[in-house]
Design a protein around this motif. Structure first.
Motif, short mmCIF file in Angstrom:
data_model
loop_
_atom_site.label_atom_id
_atom_site.label_comp_id
_atom_site.label_asym_id
_atom_site.label_seq_id
_atom_site.Cartn_x
_atom_site.Cartn_y
_atom_site.Cartn_z
N ILE A 127 45.88 37.29 48.36
CA ILE A 127 45.80 37.45 50.03
C ILE A 127 45.01 35.71 50.11
CG2 ILE A 127 44.82 39.67 50.05
CD1 ILE A 127 42.07 38.78 49.76
N GLY A 128 45.13 35.47 51.77
CA GLY A 128 44.49 34.22 51.92
C GLY A 128 43.25 34.06 52.30
N ALA A 129 42.44 33.10 52.10
CA ALA A 129 41.00 32.87 52.29
C ALA A 129 40.88 32.95 53.71
CB ALA A 129 40.48 31.69 51.78
N ALA A 130 41.58 32.45 54.47
CA ALA A 130 41.32 32.21 55.73
C ALA A 130 41.08 33.74 56.56
CB ALA A 130 42.41 31.59 56.75
N GLN A 131 41.87 34.68 55.88
CA GLN A 131 41.71 36.16 56.22
C GLN A 131 40.50 36.69 56.12
OE1 GLN A 131 44.89 35.09 55.17
NE2 GLN A 131 44.92 34.57 57.36
N LEU A 132 39.61 36.03 55.18
CA LEU A 132 38.43 36.80 54.83
C LEU A 132 37.48 36.89 55.92
CD1 LEU A 132 37.98 35.36 51.20
CD2 LEU A 132 38.69 37.71 51.90
N VAL A 133 37.70 36.04 57.00
CA VAL A 133 36.70 36.10 58.12
C VAL A 133 37.38 36.83 59.13
CG1 VAL A 133 35.07 34.14 57.45
CG2 VAL A 133 37.42 33.77 58.67
N ARG A 134 38.54 37.50 59.13
CA ARG A 134 39.31 38.10 59.92
C ARG A 134 39.62 39.51 59.80
NH1 ARG A 134 40.24 32.91 59.81
NH2 ARG A 134 40.32 31.66 61.92
N GLY A 135 38.91 40.21 59.11
CA GLY A 135 38.92 41.58 58.88
C GLY A 135 39.32 41.92 57.34
N PHE A 136 39.61 40.99 56.60
CA PHE A 136 40.22 41.11 55.31
C PHE A 136 38.91 41.05 54.20
CE2 PHE A 136 44.69 41.24 54.24
CZ PHE A 136 45.10 41.26 55.50
N GLY A 137 38.50 42.05 53.59
CA GLY A 137 37.33 42.06 52.85
C GLY A 137 37.59 42.92 51.52
N LEU A 138 36.48 43.33 50.87
CA LEU A 138 36.75 44.14 49.36
C LEU A 138 37.80 45.15 49.68
CD1 LEU A 138 33.05 44.53 48.20
CD2 LEU A 138 34.86 43.23 47.09
N ASP A 139 37.75 46.09 50.52
CA ASP A 139 38.86 47.03 50.61
C ASP A 139 40.19 46.32 50.64
OD1 ASP A 139 36.76 48.96 50.76
OD2 ASP A 139 37.00 49.23 53.01
N GLN A 140 40.52 45.59 51.48
CA GLN A 140 42.00 44.98 51.42
C GLN A 140 42.25 44.45 50.07
OE1 GLN A 140 39.69 44.61 53.91
NE2 GLN A 140 40.66 45.68 55.56
N ALA A 141 41.20 43.71 49.41
CA ALA A 141 41.58 42.90 48.13
C ALA A 141 41.62 44.02 47.01
CB ALA A 141 40.07 42.46 47.88
N ARG A 142 41.02 45.11 47.14
CA ARG A 142 41.19 46.07 46.07
C ARG A 142 42.62 46.74 46.32
NH1 ARG A 142 35.10 48.12 47.34
NH2 ARG A 142 34.19 47.03 45.49
N ARG A 143 43.01 47.06 47.69
CA ARG A 143 44.42 47.53 47.98
C ARG A 143 45.51 46.68 47.53
NH1 ARG A 143 44.58 48.27 54.07
NH2 ARG A 143 46.85 48.59 53.43
N ALA A 144 45.13 45.31 47.71
CA ALA A 144 46.27 44.46 47.35
C ALA A 144 46.47 44.41 45.73
CB ALA A 144 45.88 42.94 47.58
N ILE A 145 45.41 44.76 45.10
CA ILE A 145 45.71 45.00 43.72
C ILE A 145 46.13 46.17 43.17
CG2 ILE A 145 44.21 44.86 41.41
CD1 ILE A 145 42.09 43.08 42.51
N GLU A 146 45.65 47.21 43.91
CA GLU A 146 46.08 48.44 43.29
C GLU A 146 47.82 48.62 43.84
OE1 GLU A 146 43.55 51.02 45.50
OE2 GLU A 146 41.76 50.66 44.06
N MET A 147 48.07 48.06 44.80
CA MET A 147 49.40 47.97 45.57
C MET A 147 50.52 47.59 44.36
SD MET A 147 50.93 45.76 48.76
CE MET A 147 49.46 46.50 49.70
N ILE A 148 50.03 46.72 43.24
CA ILE A 148 51.07 46.42 42.33
C ILE A 148 50.32 46.50 41.15
CG2 ILE A 148 52.06 44.78 44.17
CD1 ILE A 148 50.79 42.49 42.33
N GLY A 149 49.33 47.09 40.85
CA GLY A 149 48.67 47.14 39.43
C GLY A 149 48.57 45.81 38.80
N ALA A 150 47.85 45.10 39.65
CA ALA A 150 47.57 43.74 39.24
C ALA A 150 46.49 43.51 38.28
CB ALA A 150 47.34 42.84 40.42
N ASP A 151 46.37 42.42 37.66
CA ASP A 151 45.35 42.34 36.69
C ASP A 151 44.27 41.28 37.21
OD1 ASP A 151 46.40 43.13 34.10
OD2 ASP A 151 47.89 42.12 34.73
#
Length: 341
Positions: A127-151
Motif C-alpha cells: 500500500i502507499g504511505a500517502a493513503q495512510l492519512v486518507r482513510g487507509f489504516g490497520l484494517d486496510q493493511a490487514r486486508r491487503a496482507i490477507e488478500m494474497i496470504g502475504a508474509d
C-alpha cells in the motif's frame, strides 16, 4: 478517484515503462563500481551458494521481483506469471499497489490464487504511505496482507510521483506519524520502500527507529516515476514540471552504501536501475541483503512465465559468475571482496 480512472492511469504507467520512456536521466551508479578480478578462483562455478535468508525463508538466490502494477486485464496475467516464476526459482515476490483492489474490489490477480501459485516463497503486500492519512489504516493493511496470504507489507514512499501526477496526493502532513502507528499496530513485518528516488541515511535511521523490518532503497537510476507521470500528463505545464526532475534522487549504489553505513544491522533491499546479475553482485557488495528488479523484467512478464524464468536464470548465472571471478563461494564472501580504487 473512480475505478475506471485508476485502471486507465495504471495502464498508462505500464505503457510508458514498456515503451522505454520515463527512465532516469542518470545511471544508478553501478558502472563506477568495479571488482578486483580473481584469475585463479579455487571454486566450482556450479557449487557457488547464492542462498539468502529473507522473512523467515531461505531464498535460492538473493532476488526480489519488485512491485509492478497495471489495469486489471493486464495485471492479472502479469501477477500470475511472476508468482509462478518466483516459485520455480525460489525467489521473493512483491506485488504492486493494492489500493484499487481495496477500494473497488477489483483483485487484478491479487487474491488467494497468488499464494497458491507461489506457496513456498515470500510474498509481500503493498500500500502507499500517502493513503495512510486518507482513510487507509490497520484494517486496510490487514486486508491487503490477507488478500494474497502475504508474509509482510510494503509501504511505498513516492512523494516525487505524487507531486508530478496531475491527480496526485500532495498533502503529506501526518504521514510519518501514521506510518509509525501502523508499524506499531500491525502484527506483520513492515517493509518501507521508495519508488525510484532513494532513501537517505537520515531517513533510513528514522524508519528503523519506527520499527520497520526492512528497507528497500529503490534508488535513482531506473524508472523515474516523476517522468512517467509527466509522460502521461495532458497539460504542457505538467510535462514541463516533471521534466525538471529527470535526474532527481539518490543513485542506487550510493543509497545502498550510505544506508548500510547508517543501519549496519538492517535488512536492506537494493533496487532501482538493476540491469543484470553483475549489478546485483555490486549491490550486494555495497551492503544489500537481497536485490530487487521491476522494470527490467516487465517485458518478460507480459509474455509468459517461461520468459520471466529465463530472464532471472540469466541474472542468476551472471551473479554466479561475478562470485566465481572474485573467488566468492557464497554471498558472505562476496560482501568482503576488494573493489578497484
Amino acid at each position: 478517484m473512480s475505478d475506471d480512472a485508476t485502471t486507465h492511469r495504471k495502464d498508462q504507467h505500464l505503457d510508458v515503462v514498456l515503451s522505454g520512456r520515463g527512465r532516469h536521466a542518470s545511471d544508478a551508479g553501478f558502472d563506477a563500481i568495479r571488482f578486483v578480478h580473481e584469475a585463479l578462483p579455487d571454486l566450482d562455478h556450479a557449487a557457488i551458494d547464492l542462498g539468502a535468508d529473507f522473512l523467515g525463508y531461505r531464498l535460492k538466490a538473493p532476488l526480489l521481483i519488485s512491485s509492478m502494477t497495471g489495469g486489471p486485464s493486464r495485471a492479472e496475467a502479469i501477477n500470475a506469471r511472476l508468482a509462478e516464476a518466483a516459485q520455480h526459482l525460489g525467489i521473493a515476490l512483491a506485488v504492486g499497489s493494492q489500493r484499487s483492489a481495496l477500494e473497488n474490489g477489483g483483485a487484478s490477480g491479487l487474491d488467494a490464487g497468488l499464494r497458491r501459485r507461489a506457496p513456498d516463497v515470500p510474498l509481500l503486500a503493498n500500500i502507499g504511505a500517502a493513503q495512510l492519512v486518507r482513510g487507509f489504516g490497520l484494517d486496510q493493511a490487514r486486508r491487503a496482507i490477507e488478500m494474497i496470504g502475504a508474509d509482510a507489507l510494503i509501504v511505498h514512499l513516492n512523494p516525487l510521483q505524487e507531486a508530478c501526477q496531475p491527480e496526485g496526493d500532495r498533502d503529506w502532513r501526518g504521514v510519518g506519524a501514521a506510518l509509525s502507528a501502523l508499524i506499531a499496530g500491525l502484527d506483520a513485518p513492515v517493509v518501507v520502500k521508495e519508488t525510484g528516488a532513494g532513501i537517505s541515511a537520515a531517513t533510513a535511521r528514522r524508519l528503523i527507529d519506527m520499527g520497520v523490518a526492512a528497507l528497500d532503497v529503490a534508488g535513482a537510476g531506473g524508472a523515474n516515476w516523476g517522468l512517467i507521470e509527466g509522460e502521461r500528463a495532458t497539460e504542457p505545464s505538467d510535462k514541463a514540471h516533471a521534466l525538471a526532475f529527470a535526474d532527481w534522487g539518490i543513485p542506487t549504489a550510493r543509497a545502498i552504501a550510505e544506508v548500510r553505513a547508517a543501519c549496519p544491522d538492517t535488512v536492506i533491499i537494493g533496487s532501482g536501475g538493476v540491469r543484470n546479475g553483475l549489478d546485483a553482485a555490486k549491490a550486494i557488495r555495497l551492503g544489500a541483503d537481497i536485490v530487487g528488479q521491476a522494470a527490467g523484467v516487465l517485458d518478460a512478464a507480459t509474455v509468459s512465465t517461461e520468459a520471466v524464468v529465463a530472464h532471472f536464470q540469466t541474472v542468476i548465472r551472471q551473479l554466479s559468475t561475478a562470485c566465481f571471478c572474485t573467488g566468492s563461494a557464497d554471498l558472505a564472501k562476496l560482501r568482503r571482496v576488494p573493489l578497484q580504487v
